[in-house]
Design an enzyme around this catalytic site. Structure first.
Site, mmCIF file in Angstrom:
data_model
loop_
_atom_site.group_PDB
_atom_site.id
_atom_site.type_symbol
_atom_site.label_atom_id
_atom_site.label_comp_id
_atom_site.label_asym_id
_atom_site.label_seq_id
_atom_site.Cartn_x
_atom_site.Cartn_y
_atom_site.Cartn_z
ATOM 1 N N GLU A 36 0.882 -1.056 0.172
ATOM 2 C CA GLU A 36 -0.083 -0.138 0.139
ATOM 3 C C GLU A 36 0.715 0.945 0.160
ATOM 4 O O GLU A 36 2.052 1.199 0.040
ATOM 5 C CB GLU A 36 -0.938 -0.366 1.027
ATOM 6 C CG GLU A 36 -2.244 -0.652 0.857
ATOM 7 C CD GLU A 36 -2.826 -0.949 2.443
ATOM 8 O OE1 GLU A 36 -2.321 -0.052 3.086
ATOM 9 O OE2 GLU A 36 -4.160 -2.376 2.452
ATOM 10 N N ARG A 91 -2.687 1.575 -25.733
ATOM 11 C CA ARG A 91 -2.492 0.504 -27.013
ATOM 12 C C ARG A 91 -3.311 -0.809 -26.880
ATOM 13 O O ARG A 91 -4.239 -1.278 -28.024
ATOM 14 C CB ARG A 91 -1.174 -0.360 -26.332
ATOM 15 C CG ARG A 91 0.467 0.304 -27.281
ATOM 16 C CD ARG A 91 1.090 -0.904 -26.446
ATOM 17 N NE ARG A 91 2.541 0.091 -25.679
ATOM 18 C CZ ARG A 91 3.890 -0.683 -26.561
ATOM 19 N NH1 ARG A 91 4.200 -1.960 -26.933
ATOM 20 N NH2 ARG A 91 4.768 -0.193 -25.822
ATOM 21 N N HIS A 126 -3.904 4.328 -32.051
ATOM 22 C CA HIS A 126 -3.810 2.824 -33.044
ATOM 23 C C HIS A 126 -5.609 3.388 -33.843
ATOM 24 O O HIS A 126 -5.146 3.862 -34.813
ATOM 25 C CB HIS A 126 -4.048 1.358 -32.543
ATOM 26 C CG HIS A 126 -2.582 0.665 -32.786
ATOM 27 N ND1 HIS A 126 -1.174 0.543 -33.480
ATOM 28 C CD2 HIS A 126 -1.559 0.653 -31.295
ATOM 29 C CE1 HIS A 126 -0.165 0.159 -32.645
ATOM 30 N NE2 HIS A 126 -0.541 0.171 -32.002
ATOM 31 N N ASP A 166 7.980 0.875 -38.600
ATOM 32 C CA ASP A 166 6.809 0.715 -39.679
ATOM 33 C C ASP A 166 6.295 1.669 -40.591
ATOM 34 O O ASP A 166 6.210 2.848 -39.907
ATOM 35 C CB ASP A 166 5.826 -0.541 -39.033
ATOM 36 C CG ASP A 166 6.087 0.661 -37.133
ATOM 37 O OD1 ASP A 166 5.763 1.888 -37.041
ATOM 38 O OD2 ASP A 166 6.018 -0.259 -36.264
ATOM 39 N N LYS A 189 7.237 -3.727 -40.726
ATOM 40 C CA LYS A 189 7.195 -5.284 -39.200
ATOM 41 C C LYS A 189 6.345 -5.993 -39.493
ATOM 42 O O LYS A 189 4.767 -5.358 -39.957
ATOM 43 C CB LYS A 189 7.206 -3.969 -37.888
ATOM 44 C CG LYS A 189 7.409 -4.689 -36.520
ATOM 45 C CD LYS A 189 7.508 -3.703 -35.582
ATOM 46 C CE LYS A 189 6.725 -3.669 -35.014
ATOM 47 N NZ LYS A 189 6.935 -2.601 -33.887
#
Length: 292
Positions: A36, A91, A126, A166, A189
């Site tokens: 904690e 992501r 993305h 990429d 990639k």
């Protein structure tokens, strides 16, 4: 307005306060043996508070950030701006399998609940076009490090190739190259796993004596290391790396060196020995837009 920072990026938050010309205060964290955290915010902050914290290694940091924000609100802070140069959990923006948490949406909603504005740098997006789709706030600013990186590159790397890892990096790489006056290209990639990728170099890569690999995030270093190995086999004499966010988990840094990488430079979004570029002036400009 007061800028507040945590211990792990103390210097960066102090530089932000200096760039804004406003006071700086520390947010103190003590971690108990059971895991904690005890969080203590400065007791005299009112009005607008700017909280600086990069959210790498995020699980503990997110809890501590929420504790700090709730406490600041309770003692009279009526406007909170989060400056998170590295923004975590961006992501996973869809569920790839049934039952998976869409962490981008969950964490974005969490931050929106506690802060009035968010500023970050080169978020890893993305399948969405705008950061406010991930963090539903009226004031959300995504700062690009392209100008900062191009200034760093322009000093001593004339006639080098700037190479992105990429197709997703193309727009960013082209922006840096245009400002730095360097040629650029991108590789192809295929991700085969967390630590395995397939890389195909552009045809022109072997024609340059030096190549600078640029990426927004270096985590395991797998992509950069594999690209560097291929460049070395193609006869490139010097390979440098520049990244915005130097996560460098595990042995990533040493793996890059073993792959033939020379100089490695990063912004100071995350404290790391490779930090060469200070984000404070860019972040200060963004705070001025968000906080007034």
């Amino acid at each position: 307005m007061v800028v507040m920072g945590f211990d792990e990026t103390l210097t960066q938050s102090q530089e932000l306060a200096g760039a804004l010309g406003c006071p700086w205060r520390a947010i103190e964290v003590h971690r108990f043996p059971d895991g904690e955290s005890r969080v203590r915010v400065p007791p005299d902050v009112r009005g607008t508070g700017v909280v600086h914290r990069s959210l790498d290694r995020p699980n503990d940091k997110l809890v501590e950030l929420v504790l700090a924000a709730e406490t600041l609100r309770g003692q009279g802070c009526d406007r909170l701006v989060l400056v998170a140069p590295y923004l975590c959990y961006m992501r996973q923006d869809i569920a790839f399998q049934a039952g998976e948490a869409v962490s981008q949406k969950v964490v974005g909603n969490l931050l929106a609940r506690y802060f009035d504005a968010l500023i970050t740098v080169d978020p890893h997006l993305h399948r969405i076009d705008r950061l406010e789709q991930a963090v539903p706030l009226k004031r959300v600013l995504s700062v690009s490090s392209a100008t900062l990186v191009s200034r760093y590159l322009a000093t001593d790397r004339k006639e080098w190739l700037l190479l992105g890892p990429d197709q997703e990096s193309r727009q960013w790489v082209e922006a840096i190259a245009a400002q730095a006056g360097l040629p650029c290209a991108v590789a192809s990639k295929r991700r085969l796993g967390d630590r395995e990728v397939g890389i195909s170099l552009p045809q022109e890569a072997g024609a340059f004596k030096g190549v600078v690999l640029v990426d927004d995030i270096a985590s395991t270093g797998t992509t950069l290391a594999e690209t560097a190995r291929l460049l070395a086999r193609a006869g490139v004499a010097r390979i440098d790396v520049i990244v915005t966010h130097a996560l460098f988990t595990g042995d990533a840094w040493s793996r890059l060196k073993q792959a033939g990488v020379g100089a490695i430079a990063s912004t100071d979004s995350i404290s790391h020995p490779t930090n060469r570029m200070c984000l404070a002036p860019l972040l200060a400009d963004a705070v001025r837009k968000c906080a007034f």
